[in-house]
Design a protein around this motif. Structure first.
Motif, PDB file in Angstrom:
ATOM      1  N   LEU A  86       0.740  -1.195   0.013  1.00 59.07           N
ATOM      2  CA  LEU A  86      -0.153   0.122   0.033  1.00 59.07           C
ATOM      3  C   LEU A  86       0.873   1.120  -0.067  1.00 59.07           C
ATOM      4  O   LEU A  86       0.643   2.339  -0.617  1.00 59.07           O
ATOM      5  N   ALA A  87       1.947   1.030   0.575  1.00 61.33           N
ATOM      6  CA  ALA A  87       2.736   2.348   0.882  1.00 61.33           C
ATOM      7  C   ALA A  87       3.438   2.708  -0.711  1.00 61.33           C
ATOM      8  O   ALA A  87       3.444   3.752  -0.859  1.00 61.33           O
ATOM      9  N   SER A  88       3.697   1.750  -1.267  1.00 54.76           N
ATOM     10  CA  SER A  88       4.251   1.799  -2.698  1.00 54.76           C
ATOM     11  C   SER A  88       3.290   2.353  -3.699  1.00 54.76           C
ATOM     12  O   SER A  88       3.674   3.250  -4.643  1.00 54.76           O
ATOM     13  N   LEU A  93       1.102   7.052  -6.757  1.00 57.03           N
ATOM     14  CA  LEU A  93      -0.047   7.805  -7.072  1.00 57.03           C
ATOM     15  C   LEU A  93       0.408   9.318  -6.638  1.00 57.03           C
ATOM     16  O   LEU A  93       0.092  10.181  -7.353  1.00 57.03           O
ATOM     17  N   GLU A  94       0.818   9.377  -5.389  1.00 59.67           N
ATOM     18  CA  GLU A  94       1.300  10.708  -5.477  1.00 59.67           C
ATOM     19  C   GLU A  94       2.353  11.433  -6.356  1.00 59.67           C
ATOM     20  O   GLU A  94       2.352  12.649  -6.746  1.00 59.67           O
ATOM     21  N   SER A  98       1.769  14.665  -8.510  1.00 62.84           N
ATOM     22  CA  SER A  98       2.804  15.732  -8.284  1.00 62.84           C
ATOM     23  C   SER A  98       3.281  15.912  -9.682  1.00 62.84           C
ATOM     24  O   SER A  98       3.532  17.167 -10.325  1.00 62.84           O
ATOM     25  N   ASP A  99       3.839  15.062 -10.563  1.00 61.18           N
ATOM     26  CA  ASP A  99       4.282  15.322 -11.788  1.00 61.18           C
ATOM     27  C   ASP A  99       3.325  15.807 -12.771  1.00 61.18           C
ATOM     28  O   ASP A  99       3.701  16.895 -13.468  1.00 61.18           O
ATOM     29  N   TRP A 100       2.066  15.445 -12.772  1.00 58.62           N
ATOM     30  CA  TRP A 100       0.998  15.811 -13.746  1.00 58.62           C
ATOM     31  C   TRP A 100       0.911  17.511 -13.354  1.00 58.62           C
ATOM     32  O   TRP A 100       0.763  18.255 -14.258  1.00 58.62           O
ATOM     33  N   ILE A 193       1.831  21.939  -4.583  1.00 56.65           N
ATOM     34  CA  ILE A 193       1.776  20.866  -5.459  1.00 56.65           C
ATOM     35  C   ILE A 193       1.641  19.449  -4.467  1.00 56.65           C
ATOM     36  O   ILE A 193       0.987  18.560  -4.737  1.00 56.65           O
ATOM     37  N   GLY A 194       2.866  19.399  -3.701  1.00 52.23           N
ATOM     38  CA  GLY A 194       3.113  18.312  -2.909  1.00 52.23           C
ATOM     39  C   GLY A 194       1.896  18.036  -1.973  1.00 52.23           C
ATOM     40  O   GLY A 194       1.305  16.886  -2.017  1.00 52.23           O
ATOM     41  N   GLY A 195       1.115  18.933  -1.503  1.00 52.88           N
ATOM     42  CA  GLY A 195       0.009  18.610  -0.555  1.00 52.88           C
ATOM     43  C   GLY A 195      -1.212  18.297  -1.246  1.00 52.88           C
ATOM     44  O   GLY A 195      -1.813  17.509  -1.018  1.00 52.88           O
ATOM     45  N   ASP A 196      -1.311  19.228  -2.543  1.00 54.90           N
ATOM     46  CA  ASP A 196      -2.401  18.692  -3.452  1.00 54.90           C
ATOM     47  C   ASP A 196      -2.254  17.069  -3.882  1.00 54.90           C
ATOM     48  O   ASP A 196      -3.162  16.343  -3.858  1.00 54.90           O
ATOM     49  N   ALA A 197      -0.816  16.667  -4.144  1.00 53.17           N
ATOM     50  CA  ALA A 197      -0.889  15.399  -4.434  1.00 53.17           C
ATOM     51  C   ALA A 197      -1.236  14.453  -3.398  1.00 53.17           C
ATOM     52  O   ALA A 197      -1.892  13.324  -3.819  1.00 53.17           O
ATOM     53  N   VAL A 198      -0.918  14.722  -2.298  1.00 55.38           N
ATOM     54  CA  VAL A 198      -1.387  13.954  -1.103  1.00 55.38           C
ATOM     55  C   VAL A 198      -2.804  13.945  -0.983  1.00 55.38           C
ATOM     56  O   VAL A 198      -3.375  12.768  -0.746  1.00 55.38           O
TER      57      VAL A 198
END
Lengths: 217, 217
Positions: A86-88, A93-94, A98-100, A193-198
């Motif tokens: 699940l972690a990976s 997904l994150e 983030s990339d997108w 961006i990081g926050g949104d990805a999470v």
DNA sequence: TCAATAGCGTACCGTACGTTACGGTTCGTA
DNA sequence: TACGAACCGTAACGTACGGTACGCTATTGA
């Protein structure tokens, strides 16, 4: 003359000089948008207009080649399907999210999308199709295997990978792209961006996470 | 000369004839996109170019007036905040989702957004701001009271209405608008729109529905 | 009845830009 | 060294279109 726009590996058939010219055109496109002129490209690239026309046919050909050139530059590394927990899965997904977000908020992407949108009205060329193919559809092709793997491993539940992907897409992008394309100031910091990805990933897992698998919601 | 673009109730100061001319311009915009010419508008509207310039100043003024004219036509009825139960909240959300999908998939919206995106590159006018203000931000202004009411009534849980709205927006729109703007064929039937509205609403409620309120997830 | 004004149709002007043509220069090759 | 291909820089051409000017008609108001 119309040049074929379905060529995929144009990067192979381009000389270094041609790539340099296309890079100049790309920079100009980012700076000035669609009102870049052939004269400006020639001057920026230090080449003659005659050369531009010989290589790319006409203005639309140059634009198409430029968009394809940029597209060919963003070939991505495939995701490794190794040990999946699940972690990976969450990390993958994150990473995608983030990339997108980084892509669609980049000056280059905004400029290219604007040009392609402008050309989509009068369907003379396939700029829109090219951008779509190398953007949203390429993302789907890369993400779906991850989703399928997550489903196989019992972490995700969905019947249609396409629908699941589009939900993820919506949770990640929300109103960002259309606002940026319409000129809204919306500086996305790396932290944002990081926050949104999470957040998007958590929401996606809340919606599609398996209730019966190794770990539920 | 630049005309003020911040005027809101331009519909009041327009004569019937002017509205008819703007309707003609709007139809032409939908048909031909941004490459519509002043001559074409004059011919379609059966008026002289001189009149166009007298009324709207220049080409950008005409475009701006046309966008504002369309915006003024889609004034919506406010949502009644009467007895709120989960069923009416759900119905409201589905209605918003369905309406929004219909809007962004309409020929008019696509044409207007394309023009505004094209003009956003060289920030000469505020077409992008106008479209954004009457589109995405108007939607937020109308939806947020509903979300707040749902929160007050204990059906929804969120700390920031803006974030909740953007999630709803993403769940509803997903990749539809960018694909349509880029020229992707994507015919949305009424049935498909209805289904998407239901799905988006259910997903939103799954994410933001109160676990402790009158009814949990 | 007679200006006077608004507006239609059209011709016209100036410019920007796509496209072509051409002279000059560099460079690879015999 | 000679030749030719590729290419640079720039001038020139043609056209599309934004913007303006002008003549004509119709409606309004005194």
């Amino acid at each position: 003359m119309l040049h074929a726009v379905t060529d995929i590996d144009t990067s192979e058939t381009l000389t270094e000089r041609q790539k340099a010219v296309l890079d100049a055109a790309l920079r100009l496109l980012v700076e000035e948008g669609d009102q870049l002129t052939m004269t400006a490209v020639a001057r920026r690239a230090s080449c003659s207009k005659e050369t531009l026309y010989k290589w790319f046919g006409d203005r639309d050909g140059l634009l198409t080649a430029t968009v394809q050139w940029q597209a060919s530059k963003v070939r991505v590394v495939p995701v490794d399907r190794k040990g999946l927990d699940l972690a990976s899965l969450t990390a993958s997904l994150e990473r995608f999210a983030s990339d997108w977000l980084k892509v669609i908020s980049s000056d280059t992407s905004i400029a290219l999308n604007r040009v392609a949108v402008g050309h989509a009205s009068s369907g003379k060329d396939d700029l829109g199709a090219i951008v779509l193919e190398n953007g949203r559809f390429a993302l789907a092709r890369r993400l779906k295997p991850v989703l399928e793997a997550g489903k196989e491993a019992g972490f995700l539940e969905f019947s249609d990978a396409e629908t699941a992907f589009r939900t993820f897409f919506g949770l990640v992008a929300r109103d960002v792209q259309i606002r940026l394309l319409l000129g809204d100031r919306l500086e996305l910091t790396d932290a944002a961006i990081g926050g949104d990805a999470v957040r998007a990933t958590q929401q996606f897992l809340a919606l599609y996470g398996a209730k019966t698998g190794p770990r539920g919601l």
